[in-house]
Design an enzyme around this catalytic site. Structure first.
Site, PDB file in Angstrom:
ATOM      1  N   SER A   1      17.233  -0.667   7.533  1.00 22.49           N
ATOM      2  CA  SER A   1      16.343  -0.957   8.288  1.00 22.49           C
ATOM      3  C   SER A   1      16.537   0.360   9.325  1.00 22.49           C
ATOM      4  O   SER A   1      17.587   0.955   9.933  1.00 22.49           O
ATOM      5  CB  SER A   1      16.613  -2.246   9.298  1.00 22.49           C
ATOM      6  OG  SER A   1      15.853  -2.131  10.395  1.00 22.49           O
TER       7      SER A   1
ATOM      8  N   LYS B   1      10.248 -14.490   8.317  1.00 24.85           N
ATOM      9  CA  LYS B   1       9.349 -14.476   9.491  1.00 24.85           C
ATOM     10  C   LYS B   1       8.654 -15.635   9.567  1.00 24.85           C
ATOM     11  O   LYS B   1       7.934 -15.827  10.617  1.00 24.85           O
ATOM     12  CB  LYS B   1       8.113 -13.119   9.169  1.00 24.85           C
ATOM     13  CG  LYS B   1       8.608 -11.952   9.347  1.00 24.85           C
ATOM     14  CD  LYS B   1       7.483 -11.057   9.163  1.00 24.85           C
ATOM     15  CE  LYS B   1       7.936  -9.589   9.141  1.00 24.85           C
ATOM     16  NZ  LYS B   1       6.910  -8.572   9.005  1.00 24.85           N
TER      17      LYS B   1
ATOM     18  N   ASP C   1       3.098  -7.081  14.564  1.00 21.66           N
ATOM     19  CA  ASP C   1       2.874  -6.357  13.323  1.00 21.66           C
ATOM     20  C   ASP C   1       1.311  -5.774  13.225  1.00 21.66           C
ATOM     21  O   ASP C   1       0.964  -4.773  12.896  1.00 21.66           O
ATOM     22  CB  ASP C   1       3.219  -7.222  11.938  1.00 21.66           C
ATOM     23  CG  ASP C   1       4.684  -7.126  11.752  1.00 21.66           C
ATOM     24  OD1 ASP C   1       5.312  -6.637  11.987  1.00 21.66           O
ATOM     25  OD2 ASP C   1       4.826  -8.401  11.131  1.00 21.66           O
TER      26      ASP C   1
ATOM     27  N   ALA D   1      -2.837  -9.902  -0.158  1.00 22.22           N
ATOM     28  CA  ALA D   1      -3.085 -11.109   0.653  1.00 22.22           C
ATOM     29  C   ALA D   1      -1.852 -11.924   0.865  1.00 22.22           C
ATOM     30  O   ALA D   1      -1.715 -12.943   1.123  1.00 22.22           O
ATOM     31  CB  ALA D   1      -3.900 -12.164  -0.328  1.00 22.22           C
TER      32      ALA D   1
ATOM     33  N   GLY E   1       1.800 -11.871   3.642  1.00 19.13           N
ATOM     34  CA  GLY E   1       2.153 -11.813   4.961  1.00 19.13           C
ATOM     35  C   GLY E   1       1.712 -10.515   5.842  1.00 19.13           C
ATOM     36  O   GLY E   1       1.242 -10.818   6.707  1.00 19.13           O
TER      37      GLY E   1
ATOM     38  N   TYR F   1       5.678   3.138   4.347  1.00 18.04           N
ATOM     39  CA  TYR F   1       5.934   4.636   4.927  1.00 18.04           C
ATOM     40  C   TYR F   1       7.062   5.172   4.068  1.00 18.04           C
ATOM     41  O   TYR F   1       7.482   6.173   4.468  1.00 18.04           O
ATOM     42  CB  TYR F   1       6.333   4.355   6.364  1.00 18.04           C
ATOM     43  CG  TYR F   1       7.449   3.728   6.627  1.00 18.04           C
ATOM     44  CD1 TYR F   1       7.134   2.293   7.266  1.00 18.04           C
ATOM     45  CD2 TYR F   1       8.638   3.865   6.641  1.00 18.04           C
ATOM     46  CE1 TYR F   1       8.141   1.290   7.558  1.00 18.04           C
ATOM     47  CE2 TYR F   1       9.689   3.358   6.939  1.00 18.04           C
ATOM     48  CZ  TYR F   1       9.278   1.916   7.395  1.00 18.04           C
ATOM     49  OH  TYR F   1      10.528   1.022   7.789  1.00 18.04           O
TER      50      TYR F   1
HETATM   51  P1  ATR Z   1       4.365  -9.109   2.486  1.00 18.47           P
HETATM   52  O1  ATR Z   1       4.723  -9.947   3.532  1.00 18.47           O
HETATM   53  O2  ATR Z   1       4.910  -7.405   2.375  1.00 18.47           O
HETATM   54  O3  ATR Z   1       2.770  -8.786   2.468  1.00 18.47           O
HETATM   55  P2  ATR Z   1       4.084 -10.848   0.143  1.00 18.47           P
HETATM   56  O4  ATR Z   1       3.668 -11.900   0.942  1.00 18.47           O
HETATM   57  O5  ATR Z   1       5.113 -11.095  -1.046  1.00 18.47           O
HETATM   58  O6  ATR Z   1       4.784  -9.655   0.999  1.00 18.47           O
HETATM   59  O7  ATR Z   1       2.855 -10.050  -0.374  1.00 18.47           O
HETATM   60  C1  ATR Z   1       2.808  -9.073  -1.324  1.00 18.47           C
HETATM   61  C2  ATR Z   1       1.472  -8.583  -1.749  1.00 18.47           C
HETATM   62  O8  ATR Z   1       1.566  -7.500  -2.640  1.00 18.47           O
HETATM   63  C3  ATR Z   1       0.703  -9.574  -2.331  1.00 18.47           C
HETATM   64  O9  ATR Z   1      -0.611  -9.429  -2.174  1.00 18.47           O
HETATM   65  C4  ATR Z   1       1.163  -9.487  -4.052  1.00 18.47           C
HETATM   66  O10 ATR Z   1       0.045  -9.849  -4.781  1.00 18.47           O
HETATM   67  P3  ATR Z   1       0.018 -11.402  -5.366  1.00 18.47           P
HETATM   68  O11 ATR Z   1      -0.544 -12.136  -4.251  1.00 18.47           O
HETATM   69  O12 ATR Z   1      -0.716 -11.193  -6.647  1.00 18.47           O
HETATM   70  O13 ATR Z   1       1.537 -11.656  -5.539  1.00 18.47           O
HETATM   71  C5  ATR Z   1       0.995  -7.878  -3.868  1.00 18.47           C
HETATM   72  N1  ATR Z   1       1.688  -7.421  -4.907  1.00 18.47           N
HETATM   73  C6  ATR Z   1       3.096  -7.244  -5.041  1.00 18.47           C
HETATM   74  N2  ATR Z   1       3.499  -6.630  -6.277  1.00 18.47           N
HETATM   75  C7  ATR Z   1       2.279  -6.182  -6.875  1.00 18.47           C
HETATM   76  C8  ATR Z   1       1.851  -5.615  -8.049  1.00 18.47           C
HETATM   77  N3  ATR Z   1       2.869  -5.351  -8.879  1.00 18.47           N
HETATM   78  N4  ATR Z   1       0.587  -5.493  -8.469  1.00 18.47           N
HETATM   79  C9  ATR Z   1      -0.331  -5.928  -7.647  1.00 18.47           C
HETATM   80  N5  ATR Z   1      -0.163  -6.488  -6.387  1.00 18.47           N
HETATM   81  C10 ATR Z   1       1.242  -6.759  -6.190  1.00 18.47           C
END
Ligand code: ATR
Length: 281
Positions: A15, A66, A102, A128, A130, A222
């Site tokens: 971090s 969170k 955020d 979709a 967090g 980033y």
């Molecule tokens: P965050 O809090 O960082 O948004 P999260 O709640 O786990 O983390 O959400 C990750 C997002 O990235 C989701 O939209 C996830 O898609 P799914 O809802 O289908 O899981 C997407 N994501 C993560 N890895 C992916 C991949 N390899 N291809 C497409 N979408 C991905």
């Protein structure tokens, strides 16, 4: 007496929050220290009890805590409730209040970096989770023309469409391939997924073959500074916004909640870029 602030997350080793907050405290002559606490998921309650017991003045909360921290706080502000997650805790005379900076941090960076008015714009959100929820809530609170959602798991976009309805903003879910064919419809495209994040830097969440030149393409990632998605957008004449602005703006808003003082965002950005080994402009 020196105040103590911290980050609750797991893992927290990489971090950059301690760096930017400690620098800001130093620059502003505020007697305070910020420390990253690695809190395992089974100890979230104890960590919050620890804030009370040790009279820690405030904390950031990051992945994966969170949502979990919300159960143990005394009050949660409206925006954090709407997002369904807390990234900032303020200890106000022993009362722990949860906020979420955020989404607002993201929208501020988008507006600052593009100098565009997004109130009438058509937006495509990729993802979709967090991250999407925070960004979408802040976009809807700010105002946008309309908003469409695409995600690997399409059902997960349903709550986002519902949220947009609450704000009376036209919205829809769209298959990725359909969005790719209709990129001409969007003024702003925002990737909220982790696709393209280091070490998977050759992956992109969306093909931009049909991008129109004045579209803003933005990535919450980033690291790397320029994801494959942003590289492609640049090659096609799009304007790009990377995730550094969101990171420093959410941090600055947390800092302001804790101290009442606005830190120097440009300096925070320089600290992050130096740490990432990028330029310092
Ligand atoms: P965050 O809090 O960082 O948004 P999260 O709640 O786990 O983390 O959400 C990750 C997002 O990235 C989701 O939209 C996830 O898609 P799914 O809802 O289908 O899981 C997407 N994501 C993560 N890895 C992916 C991949 N390899 N291809 C497409 N979408 C991905």
């Amino acid at each position: 007496m020196e105040k103590v602030f911290g980050l609750l997350g797991h893992p927290v080793g990489h971090s950059m929050s301690p760096l930017i907050h400690n620098n800001a405290f130093l620059k502003l002559g505020i007697e305070a220290r910020y420390h990253a606490f690695d809190v395992k998921p089974e100890f979230v309650k104890e960590a919050i009890d620890g804030i009370r017991a040790l009279n820690i003045s405030g904390c950031n909360v990051t992945v994966p805590h969170k949502i979990a921290v919300m159960d143990f706080l005394d009050e949660i502000n409206d925006e954090a409730l709407q997002i369904g997650a807390v990234n900032t805790i303020v200890n106000k005379d022993g009362k722990l209040i949860g906020y979420n900076t955020d989404g607002r941090g993201y929208v501020k960076s988008l507006l600052d970096e593009t100098e565009e008015d997004i109130r009438e714009k058509s937006v495509l959100i990729i993802g979709a989770g967090g991250g999407a929820r925070g960004v979408v809530t802040a976009l809807l609170r700010h105002g946008v023309g309309n908003i469409e959602f695409t995600n690997r798991t399409i059902e997960k976009t349903i709550p986002l469409v519902k949220l947009a309805k609450e704000f009376h903003v036209p919205s829809a879910t769209i298959e990725k391939e359909v969005a790719e064919e209709n990129l001409i419809n969007y003024d702003v495209i925002i990737n909220t997924t982790s696709v393209g994040m280091s070490p998977n830097i050759h992956h992109s969440p969306l093909s931009l073959k049909l991008l129109k030149t004045d579209t803003i393409v933005s990535d919450l990632i980033y690291n790397p500074l320029e994801t494959k998605l942003l590289q492609e957008a640049k090659e096609r004449g799009g304007k790009t916004v990377n995730g550094i602005g969101m990171f420093v703006n959410q941090a600055a808003l947390s800092f302001e909640h804790w101290t009442g003082v606005k830190p120097d965002i440009t300096q925070m950005k320089k600290n992050v870029l130096q740490q990432l080994g990028g330029t310092t402009c």
